[in-house]
Design a protein around this motif. Sequence first.
Motif, PDB file in Angstrom:
ATOM      1  N   LYS A   7       0.843  -1.206   0.000  1.00 35.73           N
ATOM      2  CA  LYS A   7       0.000   0.000   0.000  1.00 35.73           C
ATOM      3  C   LYS A   7       0.876   1.254   0.000  1.00 35.73           C
ATOM      4  O   LYS A   7       0.618   2.192  -0.750  1.00 35.73           O
ATOM      5  CB  LYS A   7      -0.926  -0.001   1.214  1.00 35.73           C
ATOM      6  CG  LYS A   7      -1.994   1.073   1.151  1.00 35.73           C
ATOM      7  CD  LYS A   7      -2.924   1.003   2.337  1.00 35.73           C
ATOM      8  CE  LYS A   7      -3.726  -0.276   2.288  1.00 35.73           C
ATOM      9  NZ  LYS A   7      -4.734  -0.375   3.352  1.00 35.73           N
ATOM     10  N   ASP A   8       1.923   1.264   0.836  1.00 33.34           N
ATOM     11  CA  ASP A   8       2.828   2.417   0.876  1.00 33.34           C
ATOM     12  C   ASP A   8       3.522   2.609  -0.466  1.00 33.34           C
ATOM     13  O   ASP A   8       3.631   3.725  -0.971  1.00 33.34           O
ATOM     14  CB  ASP A   8       3.880   2.240   1.983  1.00 33.34           C
ATOM     15  CG  ASP A   8       3.292   2.329   3.374  1.00 33.34           C
ATOM     16  OD1 ASP A   8       2.171   2.882   3.518  1.00 33.34           O
ATOM     17  OD2 ASP A   8       3.938   1.832   4.315  1.00 33.34           O
ATOM     18  N   GLU A   9       3.988   1.514  -1.053  1.00 26.84           N
ATOM     19  CA  GLU A   9       4.687   1.612  -2.330  1.00 26.84           C
ATOM     20  C   GLU A   9       3.740   2.064  -3.443  1.00 26.84           C
ATOM     21  O   GLU A   9       4.093   2.892  -4.278  1.00 26.84           O
ATOM     22  CB  GLU A   9       5.328   0.274  -2.688  1.00 26.84           C
ATOM     23  CG  GLU A   9       6.284   0.390  -3.833  1.00 26.84           C
ATOM     24  CD  GLU A   9       7.165  -0.834  -4.005  1.00 26.84           C
ATOM     25  OE1 GLU A   9       7.728  -0.960  -5.095  1.00 26.84           O
ATOM     26  OE2 GLU A   9       7.279  -1.650  -3.069  1.00 26.84           O
ATOM     27  N   LEU A  10       2.517   1.544  -3.451  1.00 23.24           N
ATOM     28  CA  LEU A  10       1.533   1.940  -4.460  1.00 23.24           C
ATOM     29  C   LEU A  10       1.141   3.402  -4.289  1.00 23.24           C
ATOM     30  O   LEU A  10       0.985   4.131  -5.270  1.00 23.24           O
ATOM     31  CB  LEU A  10       0.308   1.035  -4.394  1.00 23.24           C
ATOM     32  CG  LEU A  10      -0.757   1.213  -5.464  1.00 23.24           C
ATOM     33  CD1 LEU A  10      -0.160   1.097  -6.865  1.00 23.24           C
ATOM     34  CD2 LEU A  10      -1.864   0.198  -5.287  1.00 23.24           C
ATOM     35  N   ARG A  11       1.024   3.866  -3.065  1.00 25.20           N
ATOM     36  CA  ARG A  11       0.722   5.281  -2.804  1.00 25.20           C
ATOM     37  C   ARG A  11       1.837   6.173  -3.362  1.00 25.20           C
ATOM     38  O   ARG A  11       1.555   7.164  -4.039  1.00 25.20           O
ATOM     39  CB  ARG A  11       0.578   5.505  -1.294  1.00 25.20           C
ATOM     40  CG  ARG A  11      -0.591   6.366  -0.933  1.00 25.20           C
ATOM     41  CD  ARG A  11      -0.701   6.624   0.555  1.00 25.20           C
ATOM     42  NE  ARG A  11      -1.510   5.604   1.185  1.00 25.20           N
ATOM     43  CZ  ARG A  11      -1.116   4.818   2.181  1.00 25.20           C
ATOM     44  NH1 ARG A  11       0.086   4.928   2.695  1.00 25.20           N
ATOM     45  NH2 ARG A  11      -1.914   3.927   2.688  1.00 25.20           N
ATOM     46  N   ARG A  12       3.087   5.807  -3.088  1.00 23.81           N
ATOM     47  CA  ARG A  12       4.223   6.580  -3.612  1.00 23.81           C
ATOM     48  C   ARG A  12       4.217   6.573  -5.140  1.00 23.81           C
ATOM     49  O   ARG A  12       4.401   7.598  -5.788  1.00 23.81           O
ATOM     50  CB  ARG A  12       5.551   6.014  -3.098  1.00 23.81           C
ATOM     51  CG  ARG A  12       5.942   6.477  -1.727  1.00 23.81           C
ATOM     52  CD  ARG A  12       7.384   6.105  -1.398  1.00 23.81           C
ATOM     53  NE  ARG A  12       7.653   4.676  -1.477  1.00 23.81           N
ATOM     54  CZ  ARG A  12       7.415   3.802  -0.492  1.00 23.81           C
ATOM     55  NH1 ARG A  12       6.911   4.229   0.649  1.00 23.81           N
ATOM     56  NH2 ARG A  12       7.682   2.533  -0.640  1.00 23.81           N
ATOM     57  N   HIS A  42     -10.321   3.676  -1.281  1.00 16.85           N
ATOM     58  CA  HIS A  42      -9.832   4.655  -0.308  1.00 16.85           C
ATOM     59  C   HIS A  42      -8.976   5.754  -0.927  1.00 16.85           C
ATOM     60  O   HIS A  42      -8.623   6.722  -0.260  1.00 16.85           O
ATOM     61  CB  HIS A  42      -9.037   3.951   0.793  1.00 16.85           C
ATOM     62  CG  HIS A  42      -9.911   3.117   1.674  1.00 16.85           C
ATOM     63  ND1 HIS A  42     -10.160   1.789   1.427  1.00 16.85           N
ATOM     64  CD2 HIS A  42     -10.638   3.434   2.758  1.00 16.85           C
ATOM     65  CE1 HIS A  42     -10.989   1.310   2.337  1.00 16.85           C
ATOM     66  NE2 HIS A  42     -11.291   2.297   3.162  1.00 16.85           N
ATOM     67  N   HIS A  43      -8.594   5.596  -2.179  1.00 15.97           N
ATOM     68  CA  HIS A  43      -7.789   6.589  -2.893  1.00 15.97           C
ATOM     69  C   HIS A  43      -8.442   6.804  -4.251  1.00 15.97           C
ATOM     70  O   HIS A  43      -8.000   6.232  -5.247  1.00 15.97           O
ATOM     71  CB  HIS A  43      -6.343   6.107  -3.081  1.00 15.97           C
ATOM     72  CG  HIS A  43      -5.647   5.829  -1.802  1.00 15.97           C
ATOM     73  ND1 HIS A  43      -5.703   4.610  -1.168  1.00 15.97           N
ATOM     74  CD2 HIS A  43      -4.899   6.626  -1.010  1.00 15.97           C
ATOM     75  CE1 HIS A  43      -5.016   4.667  -0.056  1.00 15.97           C
ATOM     76  NE2 HIS A  43      -4.525   5.872   0.072  1.00 15.97           N
ATOM     77  N   PRO A  44      -9.492   7.587  -4.288  1.00 13.16           N
ATOM     78  CA  PRO A  44     -10.241   7.747  -5.543  1.00 13.16           C
ATOM     79  C   PRO A  44      -9.359   8.261  -6.679  1.00 13.16           C
ATOM     80  O   PRO A  44      -8.822   9.360  -6.606  1.00 13.16           O
ATOM     81  CB  PRO A  44     -11.335   8.750  -5.201  1.00 13.16           C
ATOM     82  CG  PRO A  44     -11.373   8.833  -3.713  1.00 13.16           C
ATOM     83  CD  PRO A  44     -10.038   8.392  -3.210  1.00 13.16           C
ATOM     84  N   ALA A  88     -10.712  11.868 -18.169  1.00 11.17           N
ATOM     85  CA  ALA A  88      -9.992  12.107 -16.916  1.00 11.17           C
ATOM     86  C   ALA A  88      -9.284  10.849 -16.415  1.00 11.17           C
ATOM     87  O   ALA A  88      -8.719  10.849 -15.328  1.00 11.17           O
ATOM     88  CB  ALA A  88     -10.956  12.604 -15.845  1.00 11.17           C
ATOM     89  N   LEU A  89      -9.291   9.784 -17.209  1.00 10.12           N
ATOM     90  CA  LEU A  89      -8.686   8.517 -16.798  1.00 10.12           C
ATOM     91  C   LEU A  89      -7.221   8.703 -16.406  1.00 10.12           C
ATOM     92  O   LEU A  89      -6.453   9.334 -17.120  1.00 10.12           O
ATOM     93  CB  LEU A  89      -8.784   7.506 -17.935  1.00 10.12           C
ATOM     94  CG  LEU A  89      -8.260   6.114 -17.605  1.00 10.12           C
ATOM     95  CD1 LEU A  89      -9.298   5.358 -16.784  1.00 10.12           C
ATOM     96  CD2 LEU A  89      -7.942   5.354 -18.879  1.00 10.12           C
ATOM     97  N   LYS A  90      -6.859   8.149 -15.262  1.00  8.30           N
ATOM     98  CA  LYS A  90      -5.479   8.237 -14.784  1.00  8.30           C
ATOM     99  C   LYS A  90      -4.832   6.869 -14.616  1.00  8.30           C
ATOM    100  O   LYS A  90      -3.620   6.766 -14.480  1.00  8.30           O
ATOM    101  CB  LYS A  90      -5.431   8.952 -13.424  1.00  8.30           C
ATOM    102  CG  LYS A  90      -5.908  10.368 -13.445  1.00  8.30           C
ATOM    103  CD  LYS A  90      -4.940  11.249 -14.172  1.00  8.30           C
ATOM    104  CE  LYS A  90      -5.389  12.700 -14.134  1.00  8.30           C
ATOM    105  NZ  LYS A  90      -4.781  13.507 -15.141  1.00  8.30           N
ATOM    106  N   LEU A  91      -5.655   5.817 -14.589  1.00  6.13           N
ATOM    107  CA  LEU A  91      -5.114   4.509 -14.244  1.00  6.13           C
ATOM    108  C   LEU A  91      -5.863   3.404 -14.975  1.00  6.13           C
ATOM    109  O   LEU A  91      -7.092   3.385 -14.985  1.00  6.13           O
ATOM    110  CB  LEU A  91      -5.251   4.310 -12.723  1.00  6.13           C
ATOM    111  CG  LEU A  91      -4.705   3.042 -12.120  1.00  6.13           C
ATOM    112  CD1 LEU A  91      -3.188   3.012 -12.214  1.00  6.13           C
ATOM    113  CD2 LEU A  91      -5.143   2.940 -10.665  1.00  6.13           C
ATOM    114  N   LEU A  92      -5.122   2.503 -15.585  1.00  6.90           N
ATOM    115  CA  LEU A  92      -5.680   1.279 -16.151  1.00  6.90           C
ATOM    116  C   LEU A  92      -5.225   0.125 -15.265  1.00  6.90           C
ATOM    117  O   LEU A  92      -4.039  -0.004 -14.982  1.00  6.90           O
ATOM    118  CB  LEU A  92      -5.174   1.043 -17.573  1.00  6.90           C
ATOM    119  CG  LEU A  92      -5.773   1.904 -18.674  1.00  6.90           C
ATOM    120  CD1 LEU A  92      -4.985   1.727 -19.970  1.00  6.90           C
ATOM    121  CD2 LEU A  92      -7.220   1.551 -18.899  1.00  6.90           C
ATOM    122  N   VAL A  93      -6.168  -0.691 -14.808  1.00  4.32           N
ATOM    123  CA  VAL A  93      -5.840  -1.842 -13.966  1.00  4.32           C
ATOM    124  C   VAL A  93      -6.159  -3.101 -14.768  1.00  4.32           C
ATOM    125  O   VAL A  93      -7.301  -3.322 -15.149  1.00  4.32           O
ATOM    126  CB  VAL A  93      -6.656  -1.838 -12.652  1.00  4.32           C
ATOM    127  CG1 VAL A  93      -6.319  -3.063 -11.814  1.00  4.32           C
ATOM    128  CG2 VAL A  93      -6.404  -0.560 -11.865  1.00  4.32           C
TER     129      VAL A  93
END
Length: 133
Positions: A7-12, A42-44, A88-93
């Motif tokens: 979680k910390d690494e993904l947040r960074r 939790h992190h929109p 506004a897309l910022k992330l593809l999962v």
Amino acid sequence: MFFDDLKDELRRWSRQKRESIFAIDGPSQIGKTHFIHDFLAHHPIEHLYIDVKSHSTILERLLNSFYQSADDFYVALCFELDSKPNVALKLLVFDGVEYCPKLRQFFKTLLSHPKVNIVEITCGGLGPSHYRG
């Protein structure tokens, strides 16, 4: 402990301005998918989540086509998934990349999109990593 560090690494990583891929790779059934859904709750972040196993036929067909840009691929993918393209897309999962090996090769093209980062979830090794195309 593993998921706290992740979680910390993904947040960074999500705060970075450059386009890169965050790969979550680990054994089957340890909670990788649950983790990413929880993180996004939790992190929109404007994102598109793709279950690769459920959509492998569509992805294979799209990957066998020629696209001039990542934008073209994204619009075709949204059309196939009955999803409206989001400017506004910022992330593809991409969850389950092991079900569509060509997808990993195509990530280099997707990284040419100036505003989108990619999270790749696969079964195999252990731990997070990130790489540039």
